[in-house]
Design a protein around this motif. Structure first.
Motif, PDB file in Angstrom:
ATOM      1  N   THR A 100       0.880  -1.337  -0.025  1.00 40.99           N
ATOM      2  CA  THR A 100       0.078  -0.050   0.118  1.00 40.99           C
ATOM      3  C   THR A 100       0.855   1.259  -0.194  1.00 40.99           C
ATOM      4  N   ALA A 157      -5.674   1.240  -0.189  1.00 36.64           N
ATOM      5  CA  ALA A 157      -5.679   0.301   1.022  1.00 36.64           C
ATOM      6  C   ALA A 157      -6.692  -0.880   0.868  1.00 36.64           C
ATOM      7  N   VAL A 177      -5.686  -3.449  -2.022  1.00 40.81           N
ATOM      8  CA  VAL A 177      -4.317  -4.414  -1.543  1.00 40.81           C
ATOM      9  C   VAL A 177      -4.966  -5.190  -0.719  1.00 40.81           C
TER      10      VAL A 177
END
Length: 231
Positions: A27, A83, A86
């Motif tokens: 990230t 985020a 991921v």
């Protein structure tokens, strides 16, 4: 919510810590790349527009500061998207870790997601989140004068998105068919999505929020499924 508290209690698990380290590293690399590309694009755009020759004449540092500010605003908008994308890729590992510890019966029946399916699912979720946030952006900008309107728009939009993505991360491993609905109600999904969206807005806490969300969704779904499994 009890599911989030259960997820919090497993953060010290070695498997979860390893997933957290991997997802956080990816990230941060992606966010750094987006920040760098955004900085270059904004600075190039200001230069091509001749802004340094007009408004910022003789004060290039102001132009750079403007580019940096716009980049930071952009990062705030895309952080949760990156985020969640991921952790969507690593979600299978998070779910496995939680199931192995708390729901071994469910873990034994789950299917392993192929790498290609994990990647495509994560990419679709990120694309959907980006598109919806871009659609919401003009409404948020129009509400900037209210002080809280813009933040409220993004919170509501991402509550729905995050709740759905967290549910999918778990349910993809357990559904019997594509039409099989998850056992979680819409209200519960929205509560979880809202809680994780709020955590994603908090500095430092947002680093672990996607992991917490995936683990909490696992608890939420399996605690609903237990009666059906026992039947």
């Amino acid at each position: 919510m009890s599911s989030l508290l259960l997820a919090l209690g497993q953060l010290a698990d070695r498997r979860v810590l390893w997933i957290l380290a991997k997802s956080l590293a990816v990230t941060l690399v992606l966010v750094a790349g987006i920040a760098w590309a955004g900085w270059l694009a904004l600075d190039w755009g200001l230069d091509r527009a001749g802004v340094d020759e007009g408004l910022f004449a003789g004060a290039d540092w102001l132009r750079e500061a403007a580019a940096a500010l716009l980049t930071l605003v952009g990062l705030w908008l895309v952080w949760r998207i990156v985020a969640m994308a991921v952790i969507g890729f690593f979600a299978d590992e998070v779910v496995q870790a939680v199931e192995a510890r708390h729901y071994p019966h469910a873990a034994a029946k789950a299917r392993d997601l192929p790498l290609r399916e994990q990647f495509s699912t994560s990419l679709r979720a990120a694309s959907r989140a980006l598109l919806v946030n871009l659609i919401a952006l003009p409404f948020a900008l129009a509400l900037l004068v209210t002080g809280v309107g813009a933040a409220l728009v993004f919170f509501l939009v991402n509550t729905v998105l995050v709740g759905r993505e967290l549910e999918d991360m778990v349910w993809l491993r357990h559904r019997r068919s594509a039409a099989d609905p998850a056992p979680v109600g819409r209200g519960e999904r929205l509560v979880l999505g809202g809680a994780v969206t709020a955590l994603l807005a908090l500095p430092f806490v947002n680093l672990v929020a996607p992991i917490l969300g995936a683990a909490a969704a696992t608890h939420l779904i399996h605690r609903k499924e237990l009666p059906r499994d026992a039947a």
